[in-house]
Design a protein around this motif. Structure first.
Motif, mmCIF file in Angstrom:
data_model
loop_
_atom_site.group_PDB
_atom_site.id
_atom_site.type_symbol
_atom_site.label_atom_id
_atom_site.label_comp_id
_atom_site.label_asym_id
_atom_site.label_seq_id
_atom_site.Cartn_x
_atom_site.Cartn_y
_atom_site.Cartn_z
ATOM 1 N N UNK A 1 10.248 -3.712 0.511
ATOM 2 C CA UNK A 1 10.610 -4.813 -0.385
ATOM 3 C C UNK A 1 10.450 -6.154 0.315
ATOM 4 N N UNK A 2 10.705 -6.189 1.625
ATOM 5 C CA UNK A 2 10.500 -7.420 2.380
ATOM 6 C C UNK A 2 9.037 -7.834 2.336
ATOM 7 N N UNK A 3 8.141 -6.857 2.444
ATOM 8 C CA UNK A 3 6.705 -7.145 2.361
ATOM 9 C C UNK A 3 6.387 -7.745 1.001
ATOM 10 N N UNK A 4 6.875 -7.121 -0.053
ATOM 11 C CA UNK A 4 6.564 -7.583 -1.406
ATOM 12 C C UNK A 4 7.218 -8.916 -1.741
ATOM 13 N N UNK A 5 8.318 -9.227 -1.105
ATOM 14 C CA UNK A 5 8.966 -10.514 -1.351
ATOM 15 C C UNK A 5 8.067 -11.681 -0.982
ATOM 16 N N UNK B 1 3.131 -5.726 -6.348
ATOM 17 C CA UNK B 1 3.254 -5.202 -4.992
ATOM 18 C C UNK B 1 4.263 -4.063 -4.945
ATOM 19 N N UNK B 2 5.411 -4.262 -5.559
ATOM 20 C CA UNK B 2 6.435 -3.213 -5.575
ATOM 21 C C UNK B 2 5.913 -1.949 -6.248
ATOM 22 N N UNK B 3 5.229 -2.120 -7.375
ATOM 23 C CA UNK B 3 4.682 -0.965 -8.087
ATOM 24 C C UNK B 3 3.687 -0.215 -7.199
ATOM 25 N N UNK B 4 2.863 -0.962 -6.487
ATOM 26 C CA UNK B 4 1.870 -0.350 -5.601
ATOM 27 C C UNK B 4 2.543 0.429 -4.470
ATOM 28 N N UNK B 5 3.476 -0.205 -3.783
ATOM 29 C CA UNK B 5 4.114 0.449 -2.644
ATOM 30 C C UNK B 5 5.051 1.571 -3.076
ATOM 31 N N UNK C 1 3.990 5.294 -3.393
ATOM 32 C CA UNK C 1 3.932 6.154 -2.206
ATOM 33 C C UNK C 1 5.352 6.304 -1.660
ATOM 34 N N UNK C 2 5.972 7.453 -1.891
ATOM 35 C CA UNK C 2 7.370 7.635 -1.480
ATOM 36 C C UNK C 2 7.544 7.566 0.030
ATOM 37 N N UNK C 3 6.514 7.916 0.784
ATOM 38 C CA UNK C 3 6.630 7.809 2.244
ATOM 39 C C UNK C 3 6.801 6.350 2.656
ATOM 40 N N UNK C 4 6.101 5.447 1.970
ATOM 41 C CA UNK C 4 6.238 4.022 2.275
ATOM 42 C C UNK C 4 7.646 3.551 1.949
ATOM 43 N N UNK D 1 -12.588 -5.008 -8.136
ATOM 44 C CA UNK D 1 -12.572 -6.065 -7.123
ATOM 45 C C UNK D 1 -11.197 -6.711 -6.997
ATOM 46 N N UNK D 2 -10.552 -6.922 -8.135
ATOM 47 C CA UNK D 2 -9.210 -7.504 -8.115
ATOM 48 C C UNK D 2 -8.225 -6.577 -7.398
ATOM 49 N N UNK D 3 -8.307 -5.288 -7.685
ATOM 50 C CA UNK D 3 -7.408 -4.324 -7.040
ATOM 51 C C UNK D 3 -7.641 -4.265 -5.530
ATOM 52 N N UNK D 4 -8.889 -4.283 -5.116
ATOM 53 C CA UNK D 4 -9.200 -4.211 -3.682
ATOM 54 C C UNK D 4 -8.785 -5.493 -2.965
ATOM 55 N N UNK D 5 -8.959 -6.620 -3.623
ATOM 56 C CA UNK D 5 -8.513 -7.888 -3.046
ATOM 57 C C UNK D 5 -6.992 -7.876 -2.877
ATOM 58 N N UNK D 6 -6.303 -7.327 -3.864
ATOM 59 C CA UNK D 6 -4.841 -7.246 -3.781
ATOM 60 C C UNK D 6 -4.409 -6.324 -2.640
ATOM 61 N N UNK D 7 -5.119 -5.222 -2.446
ATOM 62 C CA UNK D 7 -4.810 -4.343 -1.303
ATOM 63 C C UNK D 7 -4.929 -5.112 0.011
ATOM 64 N N UNK D 8 -5.936 -5.948 0.101
ATOM 65 C CA UNK D 8 -6.128 -6.761 1.299
ATOM 66 C C UNK D 8 -4.944 -7.708 1.509
ATOM 67 N N UNK D 9 -4.504 -8.336 0.450
ATOM 68 C CA UNK D 9 -3.367 -9.269 0.536
ATOM 69 C C UNK D 9 -2.109 -8.535 1.003
ATOM 70 N N UNK D 10 -1.826 -7.398 0.403
ATOM 71 C CA UNK D 10 -0.628 -6.639 0.774
ATOM 72 C C UNK D 10 -0.750 -6.123 2.209
#
Length: 176
Positions: free
Chosen positions: A33-37, A45-49, A52-55, A157-166
């Protein structure tokens, strides 16, 4: 020990525990959650992370970064495979070919490098996570230059760019 000293000692211990809990890095929130903040699109970001329950259960940022970059690497390879299908369907498009090959090879290489550098060179891992987004952005520019409008590719492209940001946000915690 007299009763007032015992009570005083007890309250001192409680106070120390409360203060130490208040300044702990994950007080009140989980590390992911700190990352997504720090993300502009916190909910995305929260939905993405949280997918993955391990994350969500990770107790340190190194684990979060490792798990996230593994996920990003897998998603980027899947995205490249989809783009290769578009390339086969549109053999005359140099832009789609560039996307499926050069641009997404760069994306995958950057995520892989970031993952490989997490422990030994967190600063480079952070940089590589950031520049991973250059590939999808170059793909968007190539498509625009060829006047190709393909919502599916734009979404990828938008999804991959967002992965890069996160990835960049997550790995920035390793430098602290």
């Amino acid at each position: 020990m007299n009763p007032s000293t015992c009570i005083s000692f007890f309250f001192t211990i409680i106070l120390i525990l409360n203060i130490s809990h208040a300044i702990s890095p994950n007080s009140g929130s989980k590390l992911y959650e700190n990352v997504c903040n720090k993300a502009k699109d916190n909910e995305r970001c929260l939905k993405l992370l949280e997918s993955n329950t391990q994350i969500t259960l990770a107790k340190d940022y190194l684990t979060i970064c490792k798990l996230f970059l593994e996920m990003a690497l897998e998603k980027s390879k899947n995205a490249q495979n989809i783009l290769k299908t578009f390339m086969i369907q549109n053999p005359s498009s140099l832009a789609i070919k560039q996307c499926a090959t050069d641009d997404y090879n760069g994306l995958i290489t950057s995520f892989k490098s970031s993952l490989d550098e997490l422990v030994d060179d967190p600063l480079s891992a952070n940089y590589d996570a950031k520049v991973a987004g250059d590939g999808p952005q170059a793909c968007d520019r190539a498509l625009a230059n060829e006047k190709i409008v393909n919502p599916s590719i734009s979404t990828i492209n938008d999804e991959m760019t967002f992965l890069s940001v996160v990835g960049y946000l997550a790995t920035s915690y390793l430098r602290q």
